[in-house]
Design a protein around this motif. Structure first.
Motif, PDB file in Angstrom:
ATOM      1  N   SER A  92      28.745  40.393  42.723  1.00  0.00           N
ATOM      2  CA  SER A  92      29.316  39.124  42.249  1.00  0.00           C
ATOM      3  C   SER A  92      28.638  37.934  42.928  1.00  0.00           C
ATOM      4  CB  SER A  92      30.832  39.090  42.474  1.00  0.00           C
ATOM      5  OG  SER A  92      31.136  38.758  43.808  1.00  0.00           O
ATOM      6  N   ARG A  96      26.832  35.134  40.601  1.00  0.00           N
ATOM      7  CA  ARG A  96      27.414  33.798  40.626  1.00  0.00           C
ATOM      8  C   ARG A  96      26.532  32.751  39.936  1.00  0.00           C
ATOM      9  NH1 ARG A  96      30.768  30.226  43.331  1.00  0.00           N
ATOM     10  NH2 ARG A  96      29.451  28.432  43.699  1.00  0.00           N
ATOM     11  N   GLY A 111      32.951  39.254  34.556  1.00  0.00           N
ATOM     12  CA  GLY A 111      32.829  39.982  35.817  1.00  0.00           C
ATOM     13  C   GLY A 111      33.484  41.353  35.738  1.00  0.00           C
TER      14      GLY A 111
ATOM     15  N   ARG B  28      34.925  42.578  41.291  1.00  0.00           N
ATOM     16  CA  ARG B  28      33.797  42.297  40.399  1.00  0.00           C
ATOM     17  C   ARG B  28      33.564  40.800  40.232  1.00  0.00           C
ATOM     18  NH1 ARG B  28      34.550  47.106  36.332  1.00  0.00           N
ATOM     19  NH2 ARG B  28      33.741  48.745  37.662  1.00  0.00           N
ATOM     20  N   SER B  29      34.595  39.973  40.467  1.00  0.00           N
ATOM     21  CA  SER B  29      34.433  38.523  40.297  1.00  0.00           C
ATOM     22  C   SER B  29      34.515  37.775  41.616  1.00  0.00           C
ATOM     23  CB  SER B  29      35.519  37.972  39.375  1.00  0.00           C
ATOM     24  OG  SER B  29      35.667  38.767  38.241  1.00  0.00           O
TER      25      SER B  29
END
Lengths: 243, 116
Positions: A92, A96, A111, B28-29
């Protein structure tokens, strides 16, 4: 997100699906065996289906299931899942720059669908984040194609595995195809000497630290490999300054 | 707590599964959950060059050379031969699918036929 028309009609979407196809093929046996393993280790069929549909992370599902079945406290199960997923935190950080132009929720959904093969293939094709709107859409469409192909093949094969749980013996070892798939991707990333060093250090460290709980050996191995490569970079730079 | 009867679903398990789904979303984020703009330190940007291959290697290598938490003590293990062939095939043909297919073509006869 792959259900958006502007993405699935973009030519890059098809390219993403095509690039992911070999990984999806290799993943078939792995996903099947994951489905089989969930049921075999004591989940009810409903729990296994629910888990497959919402968690969408094979390694953390496989790590969490025995803990759930053994009645471990929820925080231990979640901590184990988090640690096995730590590599995604690293991904991640990298993603970004590619995704920050999106609003928060689409970004988070994108994501969620970004797993190992999609991340590796995406960053291999696009070494740098886009600097124009057109290129941003291109990148988004390619990622959507990868994510779509990966999600459909993984989910359908896992569900099939749950359905077939009592027919395929685990002893066949079909799950090894998944490891060969990861091994192939790993080789495709070995594009410089320092990356080879990274793979060697991580592999050895993961074996030596295997006894650590919660799969922490994987986190430790990544940290040691990256640290070793950064040190090697410094060393090389210092040597060049002297020469 | 989880049920001992294998085909009974319980609420606690479903909540834990939901928790795992949230873990998936958060990990994941992780670095783009926030809208605030910030820049990575240089060393972290360099580190990203090496992290993905390290993560794969850390997952893959123990799966090839270990059994139940112990380093394998015999060379009669189908995985070693399959992995060696897989790596050789990849560098000869640069093709992941072929790596899987030929690797399994070595693995299955050794594993099922000879019991390695």
């Amino acid at each position: 997100m792959f259900w958006q028309r502007k993405l699935y009609q973009h030519p890059e979407f098809k390219l993403g699906v095509r690039d992911l196809a070999p990984q999806a093929f290799g993943q078939i046996a792995w996903a099947l065996m994951t489905g089989v393993a969930l049921v075999k280790s004591g989940m009810s069929v409903f729990e296994a289906v629910f888990m497959t549909l919402v968690v969408y992370a094979g390694s953390s599902q496989l790590a969490a299931t025995p803990l759930i079945v053994a009645g471990a406290p929820a925080w231990v199960v979640l901590a184990a899942g988090f640690c096995v997923n730590l590599r995604f935190v690293v991904f991640s950080l990298h993603m970004r720059g590619y995704l920050m132009h999106l609003p928060r929720w689409p970004r988070i959904v994108t994501g969620y669908f970004n797993t190992d093969p999609t991340y590796v293939l995406f960053t291999r094709r696009f070494a740098h984040p886009a600097n124009t709107d057109e290129l941003r859409l291109t990148q988004e469409a390619y990622l959507a194609g990868l994510s779509f192909a990966n999600w459909t093949s993984w989910i359908s094969c896992s569900l099939l595995g749950i359905a077939l749980a009592n027919a395929i013996p685990t002893s066949w070892g079909l799950g090894f195809a998944g490891i060969l798939c990861l091994l192939g991707i790993q080789c495709s990333l070995a594009s410089s000497r320092l990356r080879v060093l990274s793979a060697i250090v991580a592999g050895i460290a993961a074996v030596l630290a295997y006894a650590l709980p919660l799969k922490l050996n994987i986190v430790l191995a990544i940290l040691m490999a990256v640290f070793a490569c950064l040190m090697a970079e410094q060393f090389k730079a210092a040597k060049e300054r002297l020469a | 707590m989880s049920s001992t009867d294998l085909n009974v679903t319980d609420g606690w398990t479903l909540w834990v599964i939901l928790g795992l789904a949230i873990i998936t979303v958060v990990t994941r984020s992780f670095f783009f959950l926030s809208n605030t703009e910030w820049h990575l330190p240089h060393w972290a940007q360099r580190g990203l060059q090496y992290a993905p291959i390290a993560a794969l290697s850390a997952v893959v290598v123990p799966e090839i050379v270990m059994t139940q938490g112990e380093l394998i003590a015999t060379w009669q293990d189908a995985r070693i031969f399959a992995a060696a062939v897989g790596v050789a095939v990849y560098f000869a043909k640069r093709n992941v699918l072929l790596t899987i297919v030929l690797g399994m073509a070595v693995y299955l006869p050794l594993h099922l036929g000879l019991g390695w």
